[in-house]
Design an enzyme around this catalytic site. Structure first.
Site, PDB file in Angstrom:
ATOM      1  N   SER A   1       0.839  -1.207   0.000  1.00 38.96           N
ATOM      2  CA  SER A   1       0.000   0.000   0.000  1.00 38.96           C
ATOM      3  C   SER A   1       0.871   1.254   0.000  1.00 38.96           C
ATOM      4  CB  SER A   1      -0.939   0.005   1.208  1.00 38.96           C
ATOM      5  OG  SER A   1      -0.231  -0.257   2.410  1.00 38.96           O
TER       6      SER A   1
ATOM      7  N   ASP B   1       4.139   1.506  11.265  1.00 40.81           N
ATOM      8  CA  ASP B   1       4.043   0.047  11.503  1.00 40.81           C
ATOM      9  C   ASP B   1       5.143  -0.329  12.483  1.00 40.81           C
ATOM     10  OD1 ASP B   1       4.073  -2.866  11.223  1.00 40.81           O
ATOM     11  OD2 ASP B   1       3.063  -2.589   9.300  1.00 40.81           O
TER      12      ASP B   1
ATOM     13  N   ASP C   1      -5.018   0.235   8.113  1.00 41.68           N
ATOM     14  CA  ASP C   1      -4.852  -1.188   7.747  1.00 41.68           C
ATOM     15  C   ASP C   1      -3.870  -1.865   8.710  1.00 41.68           C
ATOM     16  OD1 ASP C   1      -5.283  -3.468   6.215  1.00 41.68           O
ATOM     17  OD2 ASP C   1      -3.741  -2.958   4.740  1.00 41.68           O
TER      18      ASP C   1
ATOM     19  N   HIS D   1      -6.275  -5.779  13.326  1.00 36.83           N
ATOM     20  CA  HIS D   1      -7.671  -5.918  12.919  1.00 36.83           C
ATOM     21  C   HIS D   1      -8.602  -6.403  14.036  1.00 36.83           C
ATOM     22  CE1 HIS D   1      -6.187  -4.893   9.125  1.00 36.83           C
ATOM     23  NE2 HIS D   1      -6.932  -5.633   8.343  1.00 36.83           N
TER      24      HIS D   1
HETATM   25  N1  SAH Z   1      -1.071  -2.372   4.024  1.00 38.21           N
HETATM   26  C1  SAH Z   1      -0.312  -3.597   3.898  1.00 38.21           C
HETATM   27  C2  SAH Z   1      -0.795  -4.731   4.790  1.00 38.21           C
HETATM   28  C3  SAH Z   1      -0.781  -4.412   6.253  1.00 38.21           C
HETATM   29  S1  SAH Z   1      -0.861  -5.875   7.253  1.00 38.21           S
HETATM   30  C4  SAH Z   1      -0.295  -4.025   2.429  1.00 38.21           C
HETATM   31  O1  SAH Z   1      -0.692  -3.251   1.549  1.00 38.21           O
HETATM   32  O2  SAH Z   1       0.157  -5.131   2.150  1.00 38.21           O
HETATM   33  C5  SAH Z   1      -1.029  -5.181   8.839  1.00 38.21           C
HETATM   34  C6  SAH Z   1       0.222  -4.526   9.402  1.00 38.21           C
HETATM   35  O3  SAH Z   1      -0.174  -3.816  10.562  1.00 38.21           O
HETATM   36  C7  SAH Z   1       1.330  -5.483   9.837  1.00 38.21           C
HETATM   37  O4  SAH Z   1       2.515  -5.200   9.145  1.00 38.21           O
HETATM   38  C8  SAH Z   1       1.493  -5.221  11.346  1.00 38.21           C
HETATM   39  O5  SAH Z   1       2.850  -5.214  11.794  1.00 38.21           O
HETATM   40  C9  SAH Z   1       0.880  -3.853  11.500  1.00 38.21           C
HETATM   41  N2  SAH Z   1       0.316  -3.593  12.821  1.00 38.21           N
HETATM   42  C10 SAH Z   1      -0.544  -4.376  13.521  1.00 38.21           C
HETATM   43  N3  SAH Z   1      -0.868  -3.807  14.693  1.00 38.21           N
HETATM   44  C11 SAH Z   1      -0.189  -2.630  14.752  1.00 38.21           C
HETATM   45  C12 SAH Z   1      -0.100  -1.589  15.737  1.00 38.21           C
HETATM   46  N4  SAH Z   1      -0.795  -1.655  16.882  1.00 38.21           N
HETATM   47  N5  SAH Z   1       0.710  -0.539  15.472  1.00 38.21           N
HETATM   48  C13 SAH Z   1       1.414  -0.477  14.314  1.00 38.21           C
HETATM   49  N6  SAH Z   1       1.358  -1.410  13.344  1.00 38.21           N
HETATM   50  C14 SAH Z   1       0.565  -2.497  13.562  1.00 38.21           C
HETATM   51 MG    MG Z   2      -5.709  -5.129   4.995  1.00 40.19          MG
END
Ligand code: SAH
Ligand code: MG
Length: 211
Positions: free
Chosen positions: A53, A72, A142, A145
């Protein structure tokens, strides 16, 4: 600067097999959204993973001479941990136990010539938001979740989106059998506050605009 088309970007992403979780339709929509508003201010994403992304939002920001803060902690979400459904063994660090997506993320940012556009913020989202002051042209949510995490990210970061700016939320599934409900709950909570209008949903990507 020669402008990059979405087709060229997608071709390169595919050619280099950039790891990530974003459909082509969603990538194109994010790119268009960022192109439309990033002239008005910086963009920010929560959850960069290996930078998929980041490449699309960042390339749009680059064309507008804007910046993208890419937040992240790079330790992966619950579903990326060893033994879980979306674990990728390539992301294990030297310990062989912990996940680290930062090395691949950096490589991809360099590959797409985004070092002068993307500002990596290697931190937990709720730590980064504590001191955040800058109004945002676009925020893309993102990260984690879980219900709690999605709600917190949607509510705290939407607060920083400027008037006319965009809030984009990924992994919106209206039916529980299609996917986790965290991001959908976050979307509903933001709409209930009455400061955003829903514009469109592209596959699982919801686009909202601040009044
Ligand atoms: N946007 C990415 C996919 C993100 S996956 C794409 O396009 O492929 C979700 C990401 O969120 C992971 O890398 C994870 O390390 C991060 N993440 C999860 N919880 C988080 C938090 N509390 N703070 C920061 N990053 C987080
Ligand atoms: Mg996603």
């Amino acid at each position: 600067m020669k402008s990059t088309t979405i087709a060229e970007l997608q071709h390169k992403v595919e050619q280099h097999q950039v790891k990530g979780f974003l459909a082509d339709t969603e990538a194109a929509a994010l790119y268009a959204a960022a192109l439309s508003v990033s002239g008005q201010g910086p963009c920010l994403e929560i959850g960069s993973y290996c930078g998929k992304s980041t490449i699309f939002i960042g390339s749009a920001c680059k064309q507008r001479n804007s910046v993208l803060f890419a937040v992240d902690h790079h330790r992966g979400s619950e579903e990326h941990q060893p033994g879980e459904e979306y674990h990728d063994i390539d992301l294990l660090d030297d310990s062989g136990i912990a996940l680290d997506s930062l090395p691949i993320f950096r490589k991809n940012i360099e590959l797409f010539d985004l070092n002068d556009t993307v500002v990596p913020v290697v931190a937990n989202s709720d730590v980064a938001v504590k001191a955040w002051q800058t109004p945002l042209a676009l925020a893309f949510i993102d990260g984690g979740h879980s219900h709690q995490r999605s709600l917190a990210d949607c509510l705290t970061w939407s607060h920083h989106v400027q008037s006319g700016g965009i809030l984009a939320i990924h992994d919106i599934f209206t039916a529980p059998e299609d996917g986790g409900q965290g991001p959908y709950l976050g979307l509903q909570a933001v709409l209930e506050r009455g400061q955003f209008d829903w514009r469109e949903t592209i596959d699982s990507l919801a686009i909202l605009v601040r009044r």
